[in-house]
Design an enzyme around this catalytic site. Structure first.
Site, PDB file in Angstrom:
ATOM      1  N   TYR A 178       6.664  -2.778   0.918  1.00 46.47           N
ATOM      2  CA  TYR A 178       5.986  -1.864  -0.013  1.00 46.47           C
ATOM      3  C   TYR A 178       5.329  -0.671   0.643  1.00 46.47           C
ATOM      4  O   TYR A 178       4.761   0.167  -0.033  1.00 46.47           O
ATOM      5  CB  TYR A 178       4.983  -2.673  -0.868  1.00 46.47           C
ATOM      6  CG  TYR A 178       5.724  -3.823  -1.476  1.00 46.47           C
ATOM      7  CD1 TYR A 178       6.556  -3.610  -2.569  1.00 46.47           C
ATOM      8  CD2 TYR A 178       5.695  -5.084  -0.902  1.00 46.47           C
ATOM      9  CE1 TYR A 178       7.330  -4.629  -3.094  1.00 46.47           C
ATOM     10  CE2 TYR A 178       6.462  -6.115  -1.415  1.00 46.47           C
ATOM     11  CZ  TYR A 178       7.282  -5.885  -2.512  1.00 46.47           C
ATOM     12  OH  TYR A 178       8.053  -6.885  -3.016  1.00 46.47           O
ATOM     13  N   ASP A 236       2.927 -15.143  -2.144  1.00 42.61           N
ATOM     14  CA  ASP A 236       3.829 -14.666  -1.081  1.00 42.61           C
ATOM     15  C   ASP A 236       3.305 -15.140   0.282  1.00 42.61           C
ATOM     16  O   ASP A 236       3.259 -14.382   1.246  1.00 42.61           O
ATOM     17  CB  ASP A 236       3.939 -13.139  -1.108  1.00 42.61           C
ATOM     18  CG  ASP A 236       5.177 -12.628  -0.363  1.00 42.61           C
ATOM     19  OD1 ASP A 236       6.037 -13.462  -0.004  1.00 42.61           O
ATOM     20  OD2 ASP A 236       5.281 -11.411  -0.131  1.00 42.61           O
TER      21      ASP A 236
HETATM   22  P1  ADP Z   1       3.724  -5.363   2.805  1.00 38.43           P
HETATM   23  O1  ADP Z   1       2.970  -5.511   1.533  1.00 38.43           O
HETATM   24  O2  ADP Z   1       4.508  -4.117   2.843  1.00 38.43           O
HETATM   25  O3  ADP Z   1       4.491  -6.619   3.153  1.00 38.43           O
HETATM   26  P2  ADP Z   1       1.696  -6.194   4.669  1.00 38.43           P
HETATM   27  O4  ADP Z   1       0.304  -6.036   4.174  1.00 38.43           O
HETATM   28  O5  ADP Z   1       2.281  -7.540   4.583  1.00 38.43           O
HETATM   29  O6  ADP Z   1       2.612  -5.132   3.973  1.00 38.43           O
HETATM   30  O7  ADP Z   1       1.750  -5.677   6.181  1.00 38.43           O
HETATM   31  C1  ADP Z   1       2.969  -5.558   6.877  1.00 38.43           C
HETATM   32  C2  ADP Z   1       2.769  -5.870   8.352  1.00 38.43           C
HETATM   33  O8  ADP Z   1       1.803  -4.975   8.906  1.00 38.43           O
HETATM   34  C3  ADP Z   1       2.197  -7.237   8.624  1.00 38.43           C
HETATM   35  O9  ADP Z   1       3.223  -8.201   8.703  1.00 38.43           O
HETATM   36  C4  ADP Z   1       1.505  -7.062   9.945  1.00 38.43           C
HETATM   37  O10 ADP Z   1       2.443  -7.156  10.995  1.00 38.43           O
HETATM   38  C5  ADP Z   1       0.991  -5.651   9.871  1.00 38.43           C
HETATM   39  N1  ADP Z   1      -0.414  -5.601   9.375  1.00 38.43           N
HETATM   40  C6  ADP Z   1      -0.817  -5.542   8.108  1.00 38.43           C
HETATM   41  N2  ADP Z   1      -2.150  -5.485   8.023  1.00 38.43           N
HETATM   42  C7  ADP Z   1      -2.620  -5.513   9.276  1.00 38.43           C
HETATM   43  C8  ADP Z   1      -3.927  -5.499   9.856  1.00 38.43           C
HETATM   44  N3  ADP Z   1      -5.006  -5.454   9.086  1.00 38.43           N
HETATM   45  N4  ADP Z   1      -4.057  -5.554  11.189  1.00 38.43           N
HETATM   46  C9  ADP Z   1      -2.961  -5.622  11.962  1.00 38.43           C
HETATM   47  N5  ADP Z   1      -1.692  -5.640  11.487  1.00 38.43           N
HETATM   48  C10 ADP Z   1      -1.508  -5.602  10.153  1.00 38.43           C
HETATM   49 MG    MG Z   2       3.748  -8.405   3.474  1.00 41.49          MG
END
Ligand code: ADP
Ligand code: MG
Length: 524
Positions: A231, A348
């Protein structure tokens, strides 16, 4: 006496006659010229003068240029015997560029009567300007061109300089205004921790005030991209020197941004094992929008990334699993009261949506698909977006579409199925009997990297396959319990699965036990 007087008178008369003869002989030797302004010479005919020996007669024409006409006056006479006057006569041969021109002659008496000196009329056309030679003309052109170019360049530089100074001043002014505006909402020296503490104790308990969030969002500098999800993209950023994570949603994912932002701001959601929400902001107009979600930054990244790089001892493994179960349990639990918290199901759960903190514990991230249970109306508040969970981690009832969408427990049970798979993934990396498995995703041995819904359904529902349990695990007391937990989590019967609270308690006990064991062994 009278004789003397007579002789004296005679001599006088003789001398007089001699003088006259001498006078006459002298005159007889010169040249006679015609003259119109004659000298007083009594013995010459009128309009005549005698030129000196070796001298000449002259005729002079004077041209008078008047305003509207040109007149000529003619003079005749005898020249003096000096050279300067003779020189004038050359006007006969070389016409003078002067109004007066003289011609001379000595060919006989009155020879000047018929002289007509050459008269050069003053040109009425202007004297031609000085003509610049061709080669100088080119140099002039080049010089002119260079001068014009230099002037033009100077002009451009000046204009640019003035404009840049103006822009700089404007920017400074804007910056000062912005800083002043920002200062209104966030004081200098206040950290994110301070701000969140304040909002927890005095605010609604759902997060920072909106203006503070917007101010933080505006002041963030993006440093580097750290992850990509379905996303959007996640960036490491800085706010006043503190690290933050910035999830930038794709423009098309406004609903996901809205949902996740809304969920993170649920009252009393803040928990050690749920990713700490800081701010959200939406920027831009028309077709171009930027959707920001700002959270705590965890340099270890996701549990997926962490497991790929690290093997674990039993304590580290239990710490990860227990903390993750605490996060899920907090989400699942409804807190009653006027400022209560609704029950939330994640939908999820997977190692990529769980982050590893510096202290070796986990926090649950990515609430983009979560659902809330509104107990007053017994309704499930489902996100309006079309997003669905990750197929590999989908529970059999979800794969078979057997879920009653209004039955909130079903969502929690599906979370527990996925959590069972997460525990298995973590356990593989635990060193038991000196051996740890390679990191692998659940069903790595029967599904390819991007399986279809049908592929997963066949394995999980039809063949009822579950991740393999190595024999070694059963011989280790902790691993034995953990294996039991994961098996009970991925039960095909949703109702038979352990609840998050149950898992949290069991893993908590195991953690306590191992910490006590470590403490005792370090004492002895
Ligand atoms: P999406 O909704 O697109 O799946 P996520 O929130 O799952 O996005 O984040 C995607 C990736 O980004 C995670 O798998 C992680 O590797 C990295 N990530 C997300 N948030 C953080 C954070 N707060 N600190 C470090 N890495 C993060
Ligand atoms: Mg994710």
């Amino acid at each position: 006496m009278a004789d003397v007087r007579l002789w004296g008178y005679k001599i006088y008369r003789i001398c007089g006659a001699l003088i006259l003869v001498l006078q006459l002989s002298y005159v007889g030797l010169g040249l006679r010229c015609y003259c119109n302004q004659c000298p007083q010479m009594s013995d010459l005919p009128s309009n005549s003068c005698m030129a000196r020996p070796n001298s000449k007669c002259f005729t002079a024409v004077t041209i008078n240029y008047l305003e509207d006409e040109t007149t000529e006056s003619w003079d005749y006479g005898c020249l003096g015997d000096d050279e300067s006057t003779l020189l004038q006569c050359k006007g006969d041969l070389v016409p003078h560029h002067v109004p007066k021109t003289i011609a001379c002659c000595d060919s006989g008496d009155d020879c000047n009567w018929e002289l007509t000196p050459k008269v050069v009329e003053r040109s009425t056309t202007p004297v031609p300007e000085y003509e610049v030679p061709k080669k100088y003309e080119n140099i002039t052109h080049i010089a002119l061109l260079i001068s014009v170019t230099v002037c033009f360049v100077i002009l451009i530089i000046t204009v640019t300089f003035v404009y840049l100074r103006y822009r700089k001043r404007e920017l400074e002014r804007e910056q000062i205004l912005e800083e002043a505006e920002n200062e209104t909402f966030i004081g200098t020296g206040e950290t994110l921790h301070d701000l969140i503490e304040q909002s927890q104790s005095s605010g609604s308990g759902s997060g920072l005030p909106l203006l503070v969030q917007r101010t933080i969002a505006k002041q963030i500098h993006l440093i580097k991209s750290i992850g990509k999800g379905r996303y959007g993209e996640v960036w490491k950023g800085k706010w006043r020197g503190e690290n933050v994570a910035v999830k930038i949603f794709f423009t098309t994912e406004e609903q996901s941004w809205f949902r996740e932002t809304e969920l993170y701001q649920t009252v009393l959601l803040r928990h050690d094992n749920i990713l700490g929400f800081i701010a959200a902001d939406i920027k831009g107009t028309g077709s171009w929008t930027q959707l920001f979600l700002i959270t705590d930054y965890h340099e270890n990244g996701s549990l997926y990334d962490y497991l790929k790089l690290h093997t674990l001892d039993t304590h580290e493994m239990l710490l990860l699993c227990h903390s993750a179960s605490c996060g899920i349990s907090h989400l699942h639990t409804e807190i009653f009261g006027t400022r209560g918290k609704p029950a939330i199901a994640h939908r999820d759960i997977k190692t990529k949506n769980i982050l590893v903190k510096k202290n070796g514990t986990c926090c649950i991230a990515d609430l983009g698909l979560a659902v809330r249970y509104i107990s007053e109306s017994s309704e499930v508040d489902i996100a309006p977006n079309t997003r669905s969970g990750t197929k590999r981690y989908m529970a059999p009832e979800v794969l078979e579409d057997r879920v009653n969408k209004n039955h909130f427990d079903a969502y929690k049970q599906a979370d527990m199925y996925a959590f069972g798979l997460v525990v298995w993934e973590v356990a593989r990396r635990c060193i038991i009997g000196g051996i740890a498995e390679d990191h692998a995703l659940p069903y790595f041995d029967c599904l390819h990297s991007d399986p279809s819904f049908e592929d997963v359904r066949k394995i999980v529902c039809v063949e009822q396959i579950r991740p393999a349990i190595p024999n070694r695990w059963i011989s280790d007391p902790y691993m034995k319990i953990l294996t039991k937990v994961m098996i009970e989590c991925w039960s095909p019967n949703p109702a038979a699965r352990l609840t998050s609270l149950r898992v949290k308690k069991t893993l908590g006990k195991m953690l306590e036990s191992i910490e006590l064991h470590t403490k005792l062994s370090s004492q002895s």
